[in-house]
Every structure is written in C-alpha cells, then in structure tokens.
Design a protein around this motif. Structure first.
Motif, PDB file in Angstrom:
ATOM      1  N   PHE A 101       0.777  -1.232   0.000  1.00  0.00           N
ATOM      2  CA  PHE A 101       0.000   0.000   0.000  1.00  0.00           C
ATOM      3  C   PHE A 101       0.819   1.299   0.000  1.00  0.00           C
ATOM      4  O   PHE A 101       0.256   2.349  -0.300  1.00  0.00           O
ATOM      5  N   SER A 102       2.100   1.235   0.344  1.00  0.00           N
ATOM      6  CA  SER A 102       2.864   2.478   0.457  1.00  0.00           C
ATOM      7  C   SER A 102       3.389   2.941  -0.895  1.00  0.00           C
ATOM      8  O   SER A 102       3.799   2.122  -1.724  1.00  0.00           O
ATOM      9  N   SER A 103       3.410   4.264  -1.086  1.00  0.00           N
ATOM     10  CA  SER A 103       3.984   4.814  -2.311  1.00  0.00           C
ATOM     11  C   SER A 103       5.500   4.692  -2.317  1.00  0.00           C
ATOM     12  O   SER A 103       6.126   4.636  -3.374  1.00  0.00           O
ATOM     13  N   HIS A 104       6.113   4.650  -1.136  1.00  0.00           N
ATOM     14  CA  HIS A 104       7.557   4.433  -0.997  1.00  0.00           C
ATOM     15  C   HIS A 104       7.749   3.306   0.020  1.00  0.00           C
ATOM     16  O   HIS A 104       7.982   3.564   1.206  1.00  0.00           O
ATOM     17  N   PRO A 105       7.627   2.055  -0.405  1.00  0.00           N
ATOM     18  CA  PRO A 105       7.606   0.929   0.536  1.00  0.00           C
ATOM     19  C   PRO A 105       8.919   0.703   1.281  1.00  0.00           C
ATOM     20  O   PRO A 105      10.002   0.944   0.748  1.00  0.00           O
ATOM     21  N   VAL A 106       8.764   0.274   2.519  1.00  0.00           N
ATOM     22  CA  VAL A 106       9.900  -0.244   3.299  1.00  0.00           C
ATOM     23  C   VAL A 106       9.983  -1.719   2.973  1.00  0.00           C
ATOM     24  O   VAL A 106       9.085  -2.492   3.321  1.00  0.00           O
ATOM     25  N   THR A 107      11.014  -2.119   2.279  1.00  0.00           N
ATOM     26  CA  THR A 107      11.041  -3.459   1.698  1.00  0.00           C
ATOM     27  C   THR A 107      11.784  -4.499   2.524  1.00  0.00           C
ATOM     28  O   THR A 107      11.702  -5.685   2.227  1.00  0.00           O
ATOM     29  N   GLU A 108      12.481  -4.069   3.558  1.00  0.00           N
ATOM     30  CA  GLU A 108      13.266  -5.043   4.334  1.00  0.00           C
ATOM     31  C   GLU A 108      13.069  -4.831   5.827  1.00  0.00           C
ATOM     32  O   GLU A 108      13.145  -3.698   6.327  1.00  0.00           O
ATOM     33  N   ARG A 109      12.814  -5.918   6.526  1.00  0.00           N
ATOM     34  CA  ARG A 109      12.690  -5.867   7.973  1.00  0.00           C
ATOM     35  C   ARG A 109      14.077  -5.778   8.597  1.00  0.00           C
ATOM     36  O   ARG A 109      14.993  -6.518   8.229  1.00  0.00           O
ATOM     37  N   ILE A 110      14.230  -4.871   9.553  1.00  0.00           N
ATOM     38  CA  ILE A 110      15.490  -4.755  10.289  1.00  0.00           C
ATOM     39  C   ILE A 110      15.239  -5.232  11.714  1.00  0.00           C
ATOM     40  O   ILE A 110      14.989  -4.437  12.633  1.00  0.00           O
ATOM     41  N   ALA A 111      15.239  -6.538  11.890  1.00  0.00           N
ATOM     42  CA  ALA A 111      15.021  -7.126  13.220  1.00  0.00           C
ATOM     43  C   ALA A 111      16.292  -6.957  14.051  1.00  0.00           C
ATOM     44  O   ALA A 111      17.390  -7.286  13.598  1.00  0.00           O
ATOM     45  N   THR A 112      16.142  -6.455  15.256  1.00  0.00           N
ATOM     46  CA  THR A 112      17.310  -6.228  16.112  1.00  0.00           C
ATOM     47  C   THR A 112      18.054  -7.516  16.393  1.00  0.00           C
ATOM     48  O   THR A 112      19.284  -7.522  16.540  1.00  0.00           O
TER      49      THR A 112
END
Length: 269
Positions: A101-112
């Motif tokens: 849904f995002s116009s500028h997607p966050v494509t990678e999870r940064i799990a701590t």
C-alpha cells in the motif's frame, strides 16, 4: 527526528549520514528505508564519527505491531518514539503492508535480533565496542558470553543487567560513561528503554550509537528461540512466540494486532 541541535561545547567531526535517510510513515511513525547491510554499516560509521566528540549519541529504535498499537492508544508513547533519530521496522506485518500500500515501501525488515549480528561482524573489523544493558544478570552474562564466542575479536566495553531502581540510575550512567562504548544496546522493553534514553541521552556523550533492543538478550543468550525462517519470512514470528509463551502473549496480541492494523491503514503513506 534528525540530528539533535548543537549545545555549547558540542563538537561534530562530520554531519550525520543516517539521520538523513529516507523514511515512510507507517502507523504514525516515520520508518527508515534501508537494507540490513546499510543499517549495520551506518552504525559503524556513526560510532566512528562520534569518537572524540562531545555530541549526543545517534539514537536508533525499532517499531513492531505492538509498539504501533501502544503509540496509537497513548500519545506519550508516540512522542517517546519520535525523539529517536531513526526508527527501524522490526515486524514483517509492517513490511507486508508497506509493500502492498505504500507509495515508498519499506522493503526489508530490520530485526534487532539479526542486526546485532550484522553489526558485530563489521565491529570486529573496525574495532567498534559494544555495551549490553538489560535483562537479568544471568541472561545478560550469557548474552555477552555467546557474542564473545561467536565473534572472538569483538570488544565489549561493559555490561549491566536491567534490574535497577531509578535511584541507581546515576551509577548506571556513570559506568557507561566511564566505559565509553561505541554502541550501547539497551534491552529494557518498550516503553521503559525509550524513557530511559529520553531521560539520559544528554548524559551519555561518551557513547556513539544507542540502540533500543527489546528482548534481544533473551534471544542472544539462548533463553528464547527464534521462529523458523519460513515463519519469519511470512510474518508469523508473533504466532510462534505466542505458541511458546501463551499466558504472557496471547492476550497482548489479541489486543494489539487489531489496533496495529487499524493504525497502519489510517496513519500511513
């Protein structure tokens, strides 16, 4: 968010780089768009930039569904999150929503729980030191021991369990300041760790980077196990955790998941 304003006596070697990375609004929080490798290298670069300066540390935190839900219910929690220089997406549902849904997607999870290892590999080469603050004494000690075994050239400036009273906080800060760690990993749980940083970041100027870390030490120490990779990829790590800790997590997820979904659909771009 962004680079803290200068105070008298502040010295910056260079302008912060991570503080200018692009973000996407997810559930009301500006989440940084970067890869795991970029995040890890950013920590190293930022830590080295801060050496010898009197600047505030670069402050990085993380959000998942529970955090988004709690921020949606209480403005004070959201304000604490917005004090950070950077917010990572530490939840696959956030990534999946953003991709669709995002116009500028966050494509990678940064799990701590993954980031700490990516940073450790680079920290060994760069001579960047860690400090672990949080967890029980046993968990904290085992987490440090496990990291030292896996990364024998990694330097630990110090460690401290997270069971201290507000009256003991000055002594905790003094120990961290004296240890001068490049990266301080704080695992006190949300929102206690964010509140701790808010109270004390001005007094932690010998630290290069602060990373709030939630239950990181429970996983690094071996107390808790990560979900299988296929469950992580499909955003089901929460289900695995709930299966293993039903009494503690079932009601939390039943209440937080709908609130997080609602916040994502109403406060994202």
């Amino acid at each position: 968010m962004g680079k803290p304003s200068l105070h008298p006596g502040d010295v910056y070697a260079q302008e912060s780089t991570m503080g200018h990375w692009p973000t996407t609004l997810l559930g009301g929080l500006p989440v940084v768009r970067c890869s795991m490798d970029e995040a890890a290298q950013g920590f190293i670069d930022e830590a080295l930039l801060h050496r010898g300066s009197s600047a505030k540390p670069f402050y990085s935190t993380s959000a998942n569904g529970q955090v988004i839900a709690m921020c949606a219910k209480k403005a004070d929690f959201q304000e604490l999150m917005l004090e950070a220089d950077q917010i990572h997406a530490d939840g696959m549902p956030m990534i999946m929503y953003s991709r669709m849904f995002s116009s500028h997607p966050v494509t990678e999870r940064i799990a701590t729980t993954d980031l700490v290892h990516s940073v450790a590999v680079k920290a060994e080469r760069a001579g960047v030191s860690f400090y672990f603050l949080g967890g029980t004494e046993e968990v904290n000690a085992k987490a440090v021991a496990a990291m030292r075994t896996r990364y024998p050239n990694l330097t630990f400036a110090g460690r401290r369990n997270g069971y201290f009273k507000r009256g003991e906080e000055d002594a905790v800060i003094a120990d961290i300041q004296a240890s001068k760690p490049d990266i301080l990993w704080i695992g006190l749980g949300f929102p206690l760790e964010q509140a701790f940083v808010s109270r004390n970041i001005d007094r932690l100027r010998s630290v290069g980077v602060i990373k709030t870390s939630g239950g990181l030490f429970d996983f690094v120490s071996g107390k808790n196990a990560r979900a299988p990779l296929w469950m992580q990829r499909y955003g089901l790590e929460w289900a695995y955790r709930m299966y293993n800790e039903p009494r503690r997590l079932t009601m939390r997820y039943l209440l937080s998941n709908p609130a997080a979904i609602r916040a994502l659909f109403t406060h994202s771009n």
